[in-house]
Write a protein that holds these residues in place. Structure first.
Motif, PDB file in Angstrom:
ATOM      1  N   ALA A   3       0.624  -1.223   0.476  1.00  0.00           N
ATOM      2  CA  ALA A   3      -0.159   0.132  -0.167  1.00  0.00           C
ATOM      3  C   ALA A   3       0.936   1.200   0.007  1.00  0.00           C
ATOM      4  O   ALA A   3       0.620   2.031  -0.523  1.00  0.00           O
ATOM      5  N   ALA A   4       2.080   0.885   0.573  1.00  0.00           N
ATOM      6  CA  ALA A   4       2.516   2.551   0.730  1.00  0.00           C
ATOM      7  C   ALA A   4       3.652   3.065  -0.354  1.00  0.00           C
ATOM      8  O   ALA A   4       3.619   4.262  -0.552  1.00  0.00           O
ATOM      9  N   ARG A   5       3.506   1.889  -1.041  1.00  0.00           N
ATOM     10  CA  ARG A   5       4.076   2.369  -2.237  1.00  0.00           C
ATOM     11  C   ARG A   5       3.373   2.651  -3.599  1.00  0.00           C
ATOM     12  O   ARG A   5       3.530   3.356  -4.884  1.00  0.00           O
TER      13      ARG A   5
ATOM     14  N   ALA B  23      -4.847   3.052  -2.671  1.00  0.00           N
ATOM     15  CA  ALA B  23      -4.249   1.637  -1.416  1.00  0.00           C
ATOM     16  C   ALA B  23      -5.546   1.203  -0.859  1.00  0.00           C
ATOM     17  O   ALA B  23      -5.351   0.617  -0.186  1.00  0.00           O
ATOM     18  N   LEU B  24      -6.686   0.376  -1.479  1.00  0.00           N
ATOM     19  CA  LEU B  24      -7.820   0.356  -0.805  1.00  0.00           C
ATOM     20  C   LEU B  24      -7.272  -1.638  -1.459  1.00  0.00           C
ATOM     21  O   LEU B  24      -7.236  -1.835  -2.751  1.00  0.00           O
ATOM     22  N   TYR B  25      -8.170  -2.300  -0.903  1.00  0.00           N
ATOM     23  CA  TYR B  25      -7.946  -4.019  -0.554  1.00  0.00           C
ATOM     24  C   TYR B  25      -9.289  -4.475  -0.506  1.00  0.00           C
ATOM     25  O   TYR B  25      -9.431  -4.103   0.466  1.00  0.00           O
TER      26      TYR B  25
ATOM     27  N   ASP C  16      -7.417  -1.326   4.387  1.00  0.00           N
ATOM     28  CA  ASP C  16      -7.195  -0.014   4.155  1.00  0.00           C
ATOM     29  C   ASP C  16      -6.031  -0.033   5.244  1.00  0.00           C
ATOM     30  O   ASP C  16      -6.402   0.640   6.254  1.00  0.00           O
ATOM     31  N   PRO C  17      -5.096  -0.441   4.557  1.00  0.00           N
ATOM     32  CA  PRO C  17      -4.062  -0.579   5.155  1.00  0.00           C
ATOM     33  C   PRO C  17      -3.028   0.795   5.682  1.00  0.00           C
ATOM     34  O   PRO C  17      -2.557   1.209   6.554  1.00  0.00           O
ATOM     35  N   LEU C  18      -3.108   1.804   5.172  1.00  0.00           N
ATOM     36  CA  LEU C  18      -2.890   3.216   5.985  1.00  0.00           C
ATOM     37  C   LEU C  18      -3.895   3.866   6.209  1.00  0.00           C
ATOM     38  O   LEU C  18      -3.350   4.650   7.105  1.00  0.00           O
TER      39      LEU C  18
ATOM     40  N   PHE D 228      -1.782  12.433  -2.200  1.00  0.00           N
ATOM     41  CA  PHE D 228      -0.547  11.337  -2.337  1.00  0.00           C
ATOM     42  C   PHE D 228      -0.489  10.569  -0.935  1.00  0.00           C
ATOM     43  O   PHE D 228      -0.777  11.052  -0.269  1.00  0.00           O
ATOM     44  N   VAL D 229      -0.440   8.900  -1.655  1.00  0.00           N
ATOM     45  CA  VAL D 229       0.989   8.022  -0.133  1.00  0.00           C
ATOM     46  C   VAL D 229       1.994   8.835   0.424  1.00  0.00           C
ATOM     47  O   VAL D 229       3.048   8.749  -0.660  1.00  0.00           O
TER      48      VAL D 229
END
Length: 378
Positions: free
Chosen positions: A115-117, A124-126, A135-137, A151-152
């Motif tokens: 997710a961080a990349r 960045a959703l799964y 939602d890892p972030l 942006f991440v």
């Protein structure tokens, strides 16, 4: 939180997940399909990711009787065919080295590293096979629902990893952001700082992003931001976005067309700048020529579509509404047929004089509102 959709419950989708059920391999939907399902937008592409390396994904899929194609094995991607439907599955990755265009990646088993990349938090959703969102972030769901594009992590770092993310920012802003929130100030500052990095990106990739941006329901706010940040001039020298908002308003009465929006943007050499195809460049040139003609003549010479789009572009640039009776004029011109041919004049004119005689009679035919007949012209 859960998502739903025909694509998620489809038999081929569920069969794919069944191939990995009961194993220690995790499989997730990722990115655009999850984001769009969450915000009730159409889902076009279904991408998946896994904590397993490509060889393990391949082994399990083939053991379930599915065909596997190593479409991007160096990046951790394989395509699994289920009842004729292709699914791309990419192994979790972390970036090892970036040069602004290409990434050296390492496979990972950590969804947080994957997710961080990614570029934007809403991407960045799964989701698992049941549609349950991960939602890892911790900010992706909220940002997607608020239509807030961020942006991440550090925008400067994300852009330096791949300068094409500058154009992706504006494309996603056009399609998914709520302009009433205003743009992310840090993102725009990083974009302005890194805009010259677009010089290292191929014109094919730039053109592809611009096509998709211009095809958005209303690209005007994103294009205005592009111009304010210096990016529009970087990718299309001489372009000016101010008339696009007028064009979008006029399009309420016509079908939106990205090429018409490009005609309104202008620019010195859009063909090479955006790597337009021959067909696209020809249509753009026809549209520009048609903008100098009355609507009926434009339709006679270039067809109804070019005439209609050129009138939209012309009125947008002038900041005026569409003329009354425009469609009737276009229909009249498109239906008109010049009633004589070169053979009809061959006995009286030869060589260049024949061409001149035909052109003079055609000009009279057009000036008459296409009313003169064969006898009148001969």
């Amino acid at each position: 939180m859960k998502i739903t959709g025909d694509w998620l419950q489809a038999p081929e989708t569920q069969r794919l997940f069944q191939a990995f059920a009961g194993t220690d391999v995790q499989l997730f939907f990722v990115g655009g399909c999850v984001r769009n399902a969450l915000i009730d937008a159409p889902v076009a592409d279904v991408d998946l990711c896994s904590d397993a390396p490509p060889d393990a994904v391949t082994r399990l899929a083939e053991a379930a009787g599915l065909k596997v194609i190593p479409t991007g094995i160096e990046h951790g991607t394989v395509t699994v065919l289920v009842q004729g439907t292709p699914f791309e599955i990419t192994t979790f990755r972390s970036d090892v080295e970036m040069d602004g265009r290409h990434a050296t990646v390492a496979f990972s088993k950590d969804i947080h590293e994957d997710a961080a990349r990614r570029d934007f938090t809403m991407n960045a959703l799964y989701a698992n096979a049941a549609g349950e969102i991960l939602d890892p972030l911790g900010t992706g769901v909220a940002d997607a629902l608020a239509r807030r594009l961020r942006f991440v992590g550090d925008p400067v770092a994300r852009i330096a990893e791949d300068y094409l993310r500058i154009l992706r920012y504006f494309r996603f802003y056009a399609w998914y952001a709520d302009p009433s929130h205003g743009p992310d100030v840090e993102a725009l500052a990083a974009i302005s700082e890194g805009a010259d990095g677009l010089g290292g990106i191929s014109r094919e990739r730039i053109g592809a992003e611009m096509r998709r941006l211009l095809a958005a329901p209303d690209p005007a706010p994103a294009l205005a931001l592009m111009q304010a940040s210096g990016v529009l001039t970087e990718v299309l020298p001489g372009a000016d976005a101010k008339a696009v908002a007028v064009l979008v308003h006029l399009e309420d009465q016509a079908e939106p067309d990205w090429l018409t929006r490009l005609a309104v943007l202008g620019g010195e050499n859009p063909g090479p700048a955006l790597r337009l195809s021959r067909v696209e460049e020809k249509a753009l040139q026809q549209m520009r020529r048609a903008m100098s003609l009355p609507a009926a003549e434009a339709a006679y010479r270039h067809g109804a579509h070019i005439a209609r789009q050129s009138q939209l572009a012309l009125q947008a640039l002038m900041g005026q509404p569409l003329p009354v009776g425009l469609e009737a004029q276009i229909a009249k011109g498109a239906a008109a047929v010049f009633p004589i041919r070169a053979a009809d004049l061959a006995e009286r004119f030869q060589g260049p004089a024949l061409g001149q005689a035909l052109r003079e009679r055609e000009a009279r035919f057009i000036a008459s509102g296409f009313g003169l007949g064969r006898g009148d012209l001969l």
